[in-house]
Write a protein that holds these residues in place. Sequence first.
Motif, PDB file in Angstrom:
ATOM      1  N   LEU A   1      14.221  -2.784  -0.964  1.00  0.00           N
ATOM      2  CA  LEU A   1      14.553  -2.604   0.445  1.00  0.00           C
ATOM      3  C   LEU A   1      13.458  -1.895   1.227  1.00  0.00           C
ATOM      4  O   LEU A   1      13.335  -2.088   2.442  1.00  0.00           O
ATOM      5  CB  LEU A   1      15.874  -1.838   0.574  1.00  0.00           C
ATOM      6  N   LYS A   2      12.667  -1.071   0.558  1.00  0.00           N
ATOM      7  CA  LYS A   2      11.634  -0.342   1.291  1.00  0.00           C
ATOM      8  C   LYS A   2      10.231  -0.922   1.090  1.00  0.00           C
ATOM      9  O   LYS A   2       9.246  -0.325   1.517  1.00  0.00           O
ATOM     10  CB  LYS A   2      11.630   1.135   0.886  1.00  0.00           C
ATOM     11  N   THR A   3      10.139  -2.098   0.472  1.00  0.00           N
ATOM     12  CA  THR A   3       8.823  -2.667   0.201  1.00  0.00           C
ATOM     13  C   THR A   3       8.046  -2.901   1.493  1.00  0.00           C
ATOM     14  O   THR A   3       8.579  -3.429   2.474  1.00  0.00           O
ATOM     15  CB  THR A   3       8.950  -3.985  -0.592  1.00  0.00           C
ATOM     16  N   PHE A   4       6.804  -2.484   1.503  1.00  0.00           N
ATOM     17  CA  PHE A   4       5.937  -2.664   2.669  1.00  0.00           C
ATOM     18  C   PHE A   4       4.537  -3.110   2.251  1.00  0.00           C
ATOM     19  O   PHE A   4       3.978  -4.045   2.825  1.00  0.00           O
ATOM     20  CB  PHE A   4       5.845  -1.363   3.472  1.00  0.00           C
ATOM     21  N   ASP A   5       3.997  -2.444   1.232  1.00  0.00           N
ATOM     22  CA  ASP A   5       2.620  -2.701   0.808  1.00  0.00           C
ATOM     23  C   ASP A   5       2.378  -4.173   0.507  1.00  0.00           C
ATOM     24  O   ASP A   5       1.399  -4.774   0.982  1.00  0.00           O
ATOM     25  CB  ASP A   5       2.272  -1.877  -0.444  1.00  0.00           C
ATOM     26  N   LEU A   6       3.250  -4.759  -0.312  1.00  0.00           N
ATOM     27  CA  LEU A   6       3.061  -6.151  -0.718  1.00  0.00           C
ATOM     28  C   LEU A   6       3.122  -7.093   0.475  1.00  0.00           C
ATOM     29  O   LEU A   6       2.312  -8.013   0.595  1.00  0.00           O
ATOM     30  CB  LEU A   6       4.120  -6.547  -1.748  1.00  0.00           C
ATOM     31  N   ILE A   7       4.087  -6.861   1.361  1.00  0.00           N
ATOM     32  CA  ILE A   7       4.228  -7.725   2.526  1.00  0.00           C
ATOM     33  C   ILE A   7       3.009  -7.599   3.441  1.00  0.00           C
ATOM     34  O   ILE A   7       2.440  -8.599   3.889  1.00  0.00           O
ATOM     35  CB  ILE A   7       5.513  -7.373   3.303  1.00  0.00           C
ATOM     36  N   TYR A   8       2.605  -6.371   3.700  1.00  0.00           N
ATOM     37  CA  TYR A   8       1.481  -6.147   4.611  1.00  0.00           C
ATOM     38  C   TYR A   8       0.191  -6.758   4.075  1.00  0.00           C
ATOM     39  O   TYR A   8      -0.573  -7.379   4.828  1.00  0.00           O
ATOM     40  CB  TYR A   8       1.294  -4.645   4.829  1.00  0.00           C
ATOM     41  N   MET A   9      -0.047  -6.610   2.789  1.00  0.00           N
ATOM     42  CA  MET A   9      -1.308  -7.065   2.209  1.00  0.00           C
ATOM     43  C   MET A   9      -1.322  -8.557   1.856  1.00  0.00           C
ATOM     44  O   MET A   9      -2.394  -9.150   1.726  1.00  0.00           O
ATOM     45  CB  MET A   9      -1.624  -6.255   0.944  1.00  0.00           C
ATOM     46  N   THR A  10      -0.167  -9.169   1.687  1.00  0.00           N
ATOM     47  CA  THR A  10      -0.140 -10.577   1.273  1.00  0.00           C
ATOM     48  C   THR A  10       0.151 -11.535   2.424  1.00  0.00           C
ATOM     49  O   THR A  10      -0.535 -12.554   2.582  1.00  0.00           O
ATOM     50  CB  THR A  10       0.898 -10.807   0.168  1.00  0.00           C
ATOM     51  N   THR A  11       1.165 -11.244   3.239  1.00  0.00           N
ATOM     52  CA  THR A  11       1.582 -12.206   4.262  1.00  0.00           C
ATOM     53  C   THR A  11       1.667 -11.629   5.674  1.00  0.00           C
ATOM     54  O   THR A  11       1.741 -12.402   6.630  1.00  0.00           O
ATOM     55  CB  THR A  11       2.976 -12.775   3.913  1.00  0.00           C
ATOM     56  N   SER A  12       1.714 -10.322   5.808  1.00  0.00           N
ATOM     57  CA  SER A  12       1.930  -9.670   7.116  1.00  0.00           C
ATOM     58  C   SER A  12       3.168 -10.204   7.808  1.00  0.00           C
ATOM     59  O   SER A  12       3.198 -10.382   9.027  1.00  0.00           O
ATOM     60  CB  SER A  12       0.696  -9.846   8.007  1.00  0.00           C
TER      61      SER A  12
END
Length: 287
Positions: A223-234
């Motif tokens: 639920l708190k994931t941010f790093d992966l989203i920001y670095m892979t797909t934004s």
Amino acid sequence: MARSAATPYLFILPAFLVYGAFALYPLGRAAQFSLFEWKGFGASTFVGLGNYVELAGDADFRAAIANALLLIVFYAVIPLVVGLVLAAVLRRGQVRGMGFFRTVIFLPQVIALVVVAVAWRQIYSPNGLLNDALRAVGLDVLTRGWLGDPGTALAAVGFIGTWVEMGLVMLLMLSGMSRIPGELFEAARLDGAGAVREFFAITLPAVRGEITVALVLTIIAALKTFDLIYMTTSGGPGNTTTVPSFEVYFRAFELREVGSASAVAIVLTALIFVINVGVSRIGERAS
């Protein structure tokens, strides 16, 4: 020397002060900001629950919540199933080099998620390792830009989460299984119980506490994931991979809507709290 009733609270006071300063105070300020319309500087306008009302009709926010809930399957459910099976096989088989194997499986947990994201972004790229492997076995029709395809982007990010969390879950399960008396397994085998029956009759009930802990930790991570989203797909393509934590960043620093971003953060905090309290209650009843 008589001990005062307040003595235990004095021992935990320093830790509580640190927790209050770095967790409760920022949370309270976020709740305060969520009641205002503010760009992060200058004057602010009190709007009460207006930001929350707007979120209820915001398609991007609803998509972010739906994506986060789907990521729970990749971050929590799949790692739990795989981790349980792997731990049971390793426990039953007494594999040599167990320490090395545990280290390798747990390694993703100690690598910075930014590094993990960059590595997997290369693997998923049109000329990356995954597409090269598919071409090598004649499956060219399946090749694609995995992170740029709306149909596969969220699952691709979710699989990274599965890879990261699987080692943590497996180690928790192994820890719980190591406390099961060997006599129980010996008695079950003498009664003719096979591996599957042994797992459901002995192993699974014994690790219910570890299952609850694993679910709480992995659901929070999902639920708190941010790093992966920001670095892979934004958050793209479109809003197919946006999640609440990314929405907080995007609204606060890109759109300059600090009040709306704070409202998203408060809703996310409440969602994490409710889900994990539910999981913990179910785990307590089961045990």
